[in-house]
Design a protein around this motif. Structure first.
Motif, PDB file in Angstrom:
ATOM      1  N   GLU A  98      43.571  32.965  37.585  1.00 34.17           N
ATOM      2  CA  GLU A  98      44.450  33.623  36.616  1.00 34.17           C
ATOM      3  C   GLU A  98      44.094  35.081  36.378  1.00 34.17           C
ATOM      4  OE1 GLU A  98      41.843  30.765  34.099  1.00 34.17           O
ATOM      5  OE2 GLU A  98      42.586  30.947  36.151  1.00 34.17           O
ATOM      6  N   LEU A  99      42.925  35.522  36.917  1.00 36.46           N
ATOM      7  CA  LEU A  99      42.543  36.931  36.787  1.00 36.46           C
ATOM      8  C   LEU A  99      42.667  37.684  38.107  1.00 36.46           C
ATOM      9  CD1 LEU A  99      39.353  36.741  34.499  1.00 36.46           C
ATOM     10  CD2 LEU A  99      41.728  37.141  33.835  1.00 36.46           C
ATOM     11  N   SER A 100      43.130  37.011  39.145  1.00 40.13           N
ATOM     12  CA  SER A 100      43.176  37.638  40.468  1.00 40.13           C
ATOM     13  C   SER A 100      44.134  38.829  40.514  1.00 40.13           C
ATOM     14  CB  SER A 100      43.573  36.614  41.528  1.00 40.13           C
ATOM     15  OG  SER A 100      44.870  36.091  41.260  1.00 40.13           O
ATOM     16  N   PHE A 101      45.097  38.878  39.588  1.00 42.66           N
ATOM     17  CA  PHE A 101      46.042  39.996  39.578  1.00 42.66           C
ATOM     18  C   PHE A 101      45.353  41.318  39.238  1.00 42.66           C
ATOM     19  CE2 PHE A 101      45.935  38.685  35.167  1.00 42.66           C
ATOM     20  CZ  PHE A 101      46.033  39.865  34.447  1.00 42.66           C
ATOM     21  N   LEU A 102      44.122  41.270  38.722  1.00 34.84           N
ATOM     22  CA  LEU A 102      43.398  42.487  38.366  1.00 34.84           C
ATOM     23  C   LEU A 102      42.656  43.090  39.546  1.00 34.84           C
ATOM     24  CD1 LEU A 102      41.894  41.440  34.905  1.00 34.84           C
ATOM     25  CD2 LEU A 102      43.843  42.943  35.339  1.00 34.84           C
ATOM     26  N   VAL A 103      42.582  42.370  40.658  1.00 37.43           N
ATOM     27  CA  VAL A 103      41.813  42.835  41.816  1.00 37.43           C
ATOM     28  C   VAL A 103      42.754  42.905  43.016  1.00 37.43           C
ATOM     29  CG1 VAL A 103      39.829  42.402  43.298  1.00 37.43           C
ATOM     30  CG2 VAL A 103      39.741  41.753  40.873  1.00 37.43           C
ATOM     31  N   LYS A 104      43.210  44.108  43.351  1.00 36.51           N
ATOM     32  CA  LYS A 104      44.236  44.259  44.381  1.00 36.51           C
ATOM     33  C   LYS A 104      43.753  44.943  45.661  1.00 36.51           C
ATOM     34  CE  LYS A 104      47.745  42.265  42.458  1.00 36.51           C
ATOM     35  NZ  LYS A 104      49.006  42.971  42.254  1.00 36.51           N
ATOM     36  N   GLY A 105      42.484  45.357  45.707  1.00 37.67           N
ATOM     37  CA  GLY A 105      41.976  45.973  46.932  1.00 37.67           C
ATOM     38  C   GLY A 105      42.766  47.196  47.334  1.00 37.67           C
ATOM     39  N   ASN A 106      43.423  47.134  48.495  1.00 40.27           N
ATOM     40  CA  ASN A 106      44.208  48.264  48.998  1.00 40.27           C
ATOM     41  C   ASN A 106      45.690  48.148  48.675  1.00 40.27           C
ATOM     42  OD1 ASN A 106      42.022  49.668  50.184  1.00 40.27           O
ATOM     43  ND2 ASN A 106      42.069  48.283  51.947  1.00 40.27           N
TER      44      ASN A 106
END
Length: 333
Positions: A148-156
């Motif tokens: 549910e927090l993966s949207f905060l980590v977008k890489g490139n």
């Protein structure tokens, strides 16, 4: 008058000020205090490294002139922001302050600009950290970043930028951090604990309801680009804006897609975005004192002076005439 700077130019001013006025340092708590460049105004930034790759900044500023800072596309770290006074609207339709906090995810940030007004006093905090740091303190049962927090980590990929509503608990923790009752090593420990509490408070409603706000709209890159094009058209035509249908046609989208896109990207409808931008521009024009209230109302597209005055007071807490005379706005945190 509005002064426009690139982010690099603003950084250079702060660096030059630090050369003439070296930052104050508390070796026990690793806290550094940098004085604001005189060219920009008065105040300071307080920095402390809470953990490796995790920094807290407390900012307390008053600007000499309204300053617009333009930031080019860049690789943005993870950031949490809270303002107790003042507001910073950005060119993507978001506003930090005035009832909203900010969560700026890691990833590629689009070209963006923000405005700080000389009519407001700014007091707030920013937490900035690497994306990996989030997993360290908020792991799931497998030691990984919760889904549910993966949207905060977008890489490139394009970063997530959202403005959740504030509440008394968030404001209370921010106030406690700014007015920390301890000194030395105890101060650093206190700020470490409060920073985690603040992040938890900001993230709690998102974790509880991953669909609200929708941080990562599933739209094609071409659709997103057309929605930003529509936003730019609105900003250029505040006085005589196209209808929603005309705007959608101009950028090659259906009216429904345009409306849903504005809600997803900017958190408001086309009409709501237009109203917000009109009032922000009106406030800026009134502060410049080169036009009358009536002229400003017509300039931003209000044909009825009474409606303009009522909308302006709802937004800023003062009337357009009071703004013209230099009274500071009255905003919720």
């Amino acid at each position: 008058m509005t002064v426009t700077l690139t982010a690099q130019e603003e950084d250079d001013l702060w660096d030059e000020a630090a050369q003439h006025n070296p930052p104050q340092l508390d070796p026990n708590s690793s806290i550094e205090i940098y004085k604001m460049p005189q060219e920009l105004g008065k105040g300071h930034n307080l920095f402390v490294e809470l953990y490796p790759d995790c920094w807290l900044m407390i900012w307390n500023r008053e600007y000499r002139e309204t300053v617009q800072t333009k930031q080019p596309e860049w690789q943005h770290p993870l950031q949490f922001g809270v303002l107790l006074s003042g507001m910073v609207p950005d060119s993507q339709g978001g506003v930090l302050g005035n009832g909203c906090t900010m969560i700026s995810g890691s990833g590629v940030q689009r070209e963006i600009s923000g405005v700080c007004f000389n009519t407001q006093s700014y007091l707030g905090i920013n937490l900035e950290m690497s994306a990996e740091w989030l997993t360290t303190f908020f792991p799931d049962e497998n030691g990984q970043l919760p889904a549910e927090l993966s949207f905060l980590v977008k890489g490139n990929d394009w970063q997530t930028l959202i403005y959740p509503k504030t509440n008394p608990a968030i404001q209370g923790v921010a106030w406690q951090m700014i007015h920390c009752p301890y000194e030395g090593a105890a101060k650093r420990l206190y700020l470490q604990a409060k920073s985690l509490e603040l992040m938890a408070l900001q993230l709690a409603p998102i974790v509880a309801d991953r669909g609200n706000p929708k941080p990562s709209p599933r739209m094609k890159p071409t659709t997103i680009a057309r929605i930003y094009e529509a936003r730019d058209i609105l900003q250029r035509r505040l006085e005589n804006p196209p209808s929603s249908l005309e705007l959608a046609t101009a950028v090659g989208l259906s009216d429904r897609t345009l409306q849903r896109g504005f809600q997803s990207l900017f958190g408001t409808t086309v009409v709501g975005y237009l109203a917000e931008q009109r009032l922000l521009q009106a406030e800026q024009l009134l502060r410049e004192r080169s036009m009358t209230v009536t002229e400003v109302a017509h300039r931003v597209g209000y044909g009825h002076l009474g409606r303009f005055a009522a909308a302006f007071k709802r937004k800023f807490g003062i009337t357009p005439s009071q703004c013209l005379l230099g009274k500071k706005v009255i905003l919720g945190a």
